[in-house]
Design an enzyme around this catalytic site. Structure first.
Site, short mmCIF file in Angstrom:
data_model
loop_
_atom_site.label_atom_id
_atom_site.label_comp_id
_atom_site.label_asym_id
_atom_site.label_seq_id
_atom_site.Cartn_x
_atom_site.Cartn_y
_atom_site.Cartn_z
N CYS A 156 27.27 64.23 -10.19
CA CYS A 156 26.26 65.30 -10.81
C CYS A 156 27.10 66.23 -11.91
CB CYS A 156 25.93 66.00 -9.47
SG CYS A 156 25.41 64.67 -8.64
N1 CO8 Z 1 12.04 62.58 7.40
C1 CO8 Z 1 11.68 63.33 8.41
N2 CO8 Z 1 12.88 63.45 9.15
C2 CO8 Z 1 14.32 63.19 8.89
C3 CO8 Z 1 13.99 62.49 6.98
C4 CO8 Z 1 12.77 62.21 6.66
N3 CO8 Z 1 12.69 62.20 5.62
N4 CO8 Z 1 15.62 62.38 6.66
C5 CO8 Z 1 16.28 62.97 7.77
N5 CO8 Z 1 15.28 63.48 8.77
C6 CO8 Z 1 15.54 63.88 9.87
C7 CO8 Z 1 17.14 63.19 10.36
O1 CO8 Z 1 17.19 62.43 11.71
C8 CO8 Z 1 17.81 64.95 11.33
O2 CO8 Z 1 16.83 64.26 12.86
P1 CO8 Z 1 17.67 64.88 14.06
O3 CO8 Z 1 18.42 66.24 13.98
O4 CO8 Z 1 16.87 64.27 15.32
O5 CO8 Z 1 18.93 64.24 13.86
C9 CO8 Z 1 16.57 65.95 11.00
O6 CO8 Z 1 15.99 65.18 9.76
C10 CO8 Z 1 17.51 66.94 10.08
O7 CO8 Z 1 18.19 65.80 9.49
P2 CO8 Z 1 19.95 66.65 8.00
O8 CO8 Z 1 20.74 67.27 8.99
O9 CO8 Z 1 20.13 65.54 7.49
O10 CO8 Z 1 18.62 66.84 7.11
P3 CO8 Z 1 19.13 69.10 6.07
O11 CO8 Z 1 18.10 69.51 6.79
O12 CO8 Z 1 20.86 68.28 6.62
O13 CO8 Z 1 19.17 67.87 4.88
C11 CO8 Z 1 19.94 66.73 2.83
C12 CO8 Z 1 18.94 66.61 4.54
C13 CO8 Z 1 17.96 67.12 1.85
C14 CO8 Z 1 19.64 65.81 2.75
C15 CO8 Z 1 20.53 67.81 2.09
O14 CO8 Z 1 20.98 67.98 3.86
C16 CO8 Z 1 20.94 68.28 1.71
O15 CO8 Z 1 20.56 68.11 0.81
N6 CO8 Z 1 22.61 68.32 1.34
C17 CO8 Z 1 23.13 68.45 0.58
C18 CO8 Z 1 23.24 66.54 -0.85
C19 CO8 Z 1 24.12 67.17 -2.06
O16 CO8 Z 1 23.23 68.46 -2.81
N7 CO8 Z 1 24.19 65.93 -2.36
C20 CO8 Z 1 24.64 65.99 -3.62
C21 CO8 Z 1 24.49 64.45 -4.14
S1 CO8 Z 1 24.06 64.35 -5.43
C22 CO8 Z 1 25.42 63.63 -6.69
O17 CO8 Z 1 26.70 63.99 -6.25
C23 CO8 Z 1 25.33 62.92 -7.77
C24 CO8 Z 1 26.12 61.13 -6.37
C25 CO8 Z 1 25.20 60.76 -7.98
C26 CO8 Z 1 24.20 60.72 -8.26
C27 CO8 Z 1 23.50 59.34 -7.76
C28 CO8 Z 1 21.84 58.99 -8.16
C29 CO8 Z 1 20.88 57.99 -6.74
#
Ligand code: CO8
Length: 372
Positions: A156
């Protein structure tokens, strides 16, 4: 020493859009099929049933409302769940080169420069479609730029790391100008069958033209200073690589695509980025009052809200920290550049701002700029 400036930017946006509702409908159809096909194993407890995705969750957890992709039909086909991008002959332009050139032409127009005046091309993206020859060299050939070209990958943070690399070469006098392109075909390495991440990414290409400040023809942004940082983490990882064959691992394994522990990334990257920006500004003798705008990496709205408030010491005013992730989703290294390209024209001479990317590595890159 020369001063370096950003003289132009360009964004190529693929035409096809997937809304959250469309994405969730396709994922849920895929999950239903999977669960029906594995009903016996699920009942026996040997296979875990796929839960349904939710558009409400996606919007509230990330701020993302839609994403642009190169191929919508392949991604939304519940029997496929990844883009269909036909193979090209070696004589045709590669896809990354093609979309990078489209963004580059826009950036060159804004910079009022001809391609032949560019001394270096850096193709900086989170995945490169082949090992060699470098896609950057192909872009050099397609555009007719001079000098040299090379690829680089810091996930990123690729674009900000490339901006520092190019700016340093301009400052040192080894080149007069550079083109930094970030063609991000994230749809091809996202796991669309994983509910936890299927909504995160979109495709785009960005371009940034950098020149010596004394060569600037239109309005531009002087690069005041840049800062890069990295710290190893496995929380964002993709294990696909050229050693696969040697390990007899050619099957479609989950870790051959994007993997992350999103919660941990959220918690660990926020303090790292906040400290990085604070140190960068303090070393430049700048305070929050000196910054008119923040163009942050576009991964998650809550993350950006947090960083904006931390950097400015207050809730950012409307327009002070523009987000584009609602329209593009996370476009990896291109995100902060899209925000900068779309939301910088109104700044006045002397106004300062900060471009900042962060992500896998972990990596953080910040670029302090001033309108000239
Ligand atoms: N629909 C419904 N429920 C869901 C979904 C969904 N799609 N997904 C997860 N849930 C559920 C989970 O199972 C969980 O349920 P439970 O509480 O029962 O266990 C609940 O929702 C909460 O899940 P999370 O704790 O995972 O949810 P978050 O509030 O943490 O949100 C995010 C998830 C949005 C992914 C958040 O954690 C986030 O944005 N984190 C930072 C991510 C980030 O910045 N990553 C950087 C990656 S990019 C990068 O570095 C480049 C890489 C190279 C590029 C790759 C290209 C492919």
């Amino acid at each position: 020493m020369q001063s370096a400036a950003i003289a132009g930017t360009g964004v190529f946006t693929p035409d096809e859009i997937i809304t959250n509702d469309e994405l969730v409908a396709s994922f849920n159809a895929y999950a239903d099929r999977f669960n029906a096909a594995h009903a016996a194993e699920i009942a026996a407890g040997t296979v875990v049933a796929k839960p349904q995705s939710s558009a409400e969750f996606i919007k509230s957890a990330s701020g993302i409302e839609q994403r642009h992709v190169i191929d919508k039909a392949g991604v939304l086909d519940p029997g496929r769940m990844y883009p269909r991008i036909p193979a090209r002959s070696d004589e045709e332009p590669s896809l990354m080169a093609e979309i990078a050139v489209k963004a580059a032409r826009l950036a060159l127009v804004q910079a009022q420069m001809e391609a032949g005046e560019i001394d270096a091309v850096l193709c900086a993206a989170s995945n490169i479609e082949r090992a060699y020859p470098a896609v950057a060299v192909e872009i050099q050939d397609l555009l007719g730029t001079g000098g040299f070209a090379f690829d680089m990958n810091v996930a990123c943070s690729s674009a900000t790391f490339a901006i520092q690399t190019a700016a340093d070469m301009i400052r040192a006098g080894s080149i007069r100008s550079a083109l930094v392109v970030s063609p991000e075909i994230t749809s091809a390495h996202l796991e669309w069958r994983d509910r936890d991440c299927h909504f995160i990414f979109g495709d785009v290409a960005t371009a940034v033209v950098l020149t010596r400040e004394d060569m600037v023809r239109g309005s531009a942004f002087r690069i005041l200073s840049t800062r890069l940082g990295t710290k190893f983490s496995n929380n964002i990882r993709n294990n696909n690589g050229f050693l696969r064959r040697t390990r007899d691992q050619m099957e479609d394994r989950r870790d051959m695509q994007f993997m992350q522990n999103g919660r941990k990334v959220f918690k660990e990257v926020l303090p790292m980025v906040s400290a990085h920006i604070a140190d960068h500004m303090a070393d430049e003798g700048l305070t929050a009052a000196d910054l008119k705008r923040l163009w942050l990496h576009q991964a998650n709205k809550s993350m950006n809200d947090y960083i904006g408030a931390k950097v400015l010491g207050r809730t950012p005013e409307a327009g002070e920290q523009p987000n584009i992730l609602q329209d593009y989703a996370n476009t990896s290294s291109a995100g902060s550049i899209i925000a900068f390209s779309r939301h910088s024209a109104d700044l006045l001479a002397g106004d300062r701002g900060l471009i900042c990317s962060f992500g896998a590595g972990y990596s953080v890159g910040s670029v302090l700029v001033e309108r000239v």
